[in-house]
Design an enzyme around this catalytic site. Structure first.
Site, PDB file in Angstrom:
ATOM      1  CG  HIS A  49      -5.620  -2.734   0.366  1.00 37.83           C
ATOM      2  ND1 HIS A  49      -4.858  -2.310  -0.698  1.00 37.83           N
ATOM      3  CD2 HIS A  49      -5.245  -1.964   1.426  1.00 37.83           C
ATOM      4  CE1 HIS A  49      -4.064  -1.321  -0.305  1.00 37.83           C
ATOM      5  NE2 HIS A  49      -4.279  -1.097   0.973  1.00 37.83           N
TER       6      HIS A  49
ATOM      7  CD  GLU B 237      -2.657  -2.613  -3.549  1.00 36.93           C
ATOM      8  OE1 GLU B 237      -3.845  -2.716  -3.203  1.00 36.93           O
ATOM      9  OE2 GLU B 237      -1.862  -1.798  -3.045  1.00 36.93           O
TER      10      GLU B 237
ATOM     11  CB  SER C  36      -0.971  -0.042   1.189  1.00 32.15           C
ATOM     12  OG  SER C  36      -1.986   0.932   1.068  1.00 32.15           O
TER      13      SER C  36
END
Length: 297
Positions: A270, A200, A107
């Site tokens: 996630h 992502e 992330s």
């Protein structure tokens, strides 16, 4: 090549972004200790400065200390959120470049992966301590263990209707789409030419996904890829006037003009099954009609 971990090694947990408390990572600490590792916590764990795990100076000092400490064999980022880019230009990587060690996270930690990649140093895009208690995360945690301890990582994924078949070989790079977009034009920006890019994201508006994919394409980051891996695009949002396409359909539109292999629905991102990927390592991606295989060379 970064030395693999072994029982008795010391690892550090630090928070470079959003704040986090000790109870939130207690399970992860127990699991690391069950692997025979000694866990050291940074001062950023439990610290609070508005949204962040301490002010920029504290988070910078924390990370710098662990980068420079040769007794620390891996640095685990406790969670993502936002904040790593606020300190990355103040970090002195001189010692780390001579004596590299594993840096782990995903992330917001994409900023660190990309920055480190430009030094020719590998890192691990993988599950973080905050998410260890999440139901279904057991397999992701096991792949992280395997990556840290130098065990073979070999992955298979289910086929997807949007997949484009073929075989690609190249360094694996990427991470969070929003972060890759943010890093463009900075010292943490990466070249994607001849590489396998994985993407992502979480909680973005669909038009944001489109805007970022347009930017990646315009900046030359899609045209010369060896291959593309599309991971989880979780909890996407839409506007009152619908955008009209899903995140996967948006990515298909912008990557579809090129001929390299592409796979969708790869378990990275996630979601509980967030497979550990070694950024910067040569990999082979094989996308077939009935399966997807990713192995490191």
């Amino acid at each position: 090549m970064i030395p693999e971990l072994k029982p008795g090694d010391k690892i550090a947990i630090t928070a470079t972004a959003r704040k986090i408390t000790y109870p939130e990572i207690e399970m992860a600490i127990s699991i690391f200790e069950s692997w025979g590792l000694e866990v050291v916590l940074g001062q950023s764990i439990g610290a609070s400065y508005n949204y962040f795990s301490g002010d920029d100076a504290l988070r910078l000092q924390d990370l710098q200390q662990f980068l420079d400490d040769d007794s620390i064999k891996a640095i685990i980022c406790a969670r993502g959120g936002y904040g790593t880019t606020r300190i990355i230009d103040q970090i002195d990587f001189t010692h780390f470049r001579k004596y590299p060690k594993w840096v782990v996270g995903f992330s917001d930690v994409t900023a660190l992966h990309s920055h480190i990649h430009n030094f020719g140093i590998e890192s691990i895009h993988g599950v973080m301590p905050l998410l260890f208690p999440k139901a279904g995360a057991e397999d992701a945690i096991e792949t992280l263990r395997r990556g840290l301890f130098g065990k073979e990582l070999r992955y298979s994924a289910a086929p997807h209707a949007f997949n484009r078949t073929g075989i690609a070989t190249g360094q694996l790079v990427g991470g969070n789409l929003s972060m890759l977009h943010t890093l463009t034009g900075t010292s943490s920006d990466i070249s994607t030419e001849g590489k396998i890019l994985f993407l992502e994201d979480l909680c973005e508006y669909l038009y944001h996904i489109d805007r970022m994919m347009v930017h990646l394409d315009r900046s030359g980051k899609l045209a010369k890829l060896a291959g593309l891996i599309v991971g989880d695009m979780s909890d996407m949002n839409d506007t009152p006037v619908p955008f009209g396409k899903t995140a996967y359909e948006i990515i298909l539109e912008h990557s579809g003009k090129y001929n390299y292999p592409v796979c969708y629905g790869f378990p990275v991102g996630h979601e509980p099954l967030n497979l550990a990927l070694i950024c910067g390592r040569e990999a082979n991606l094989e996308v077939k009609e009935d399966s997807v295989n990713l192995v490191y060379c």
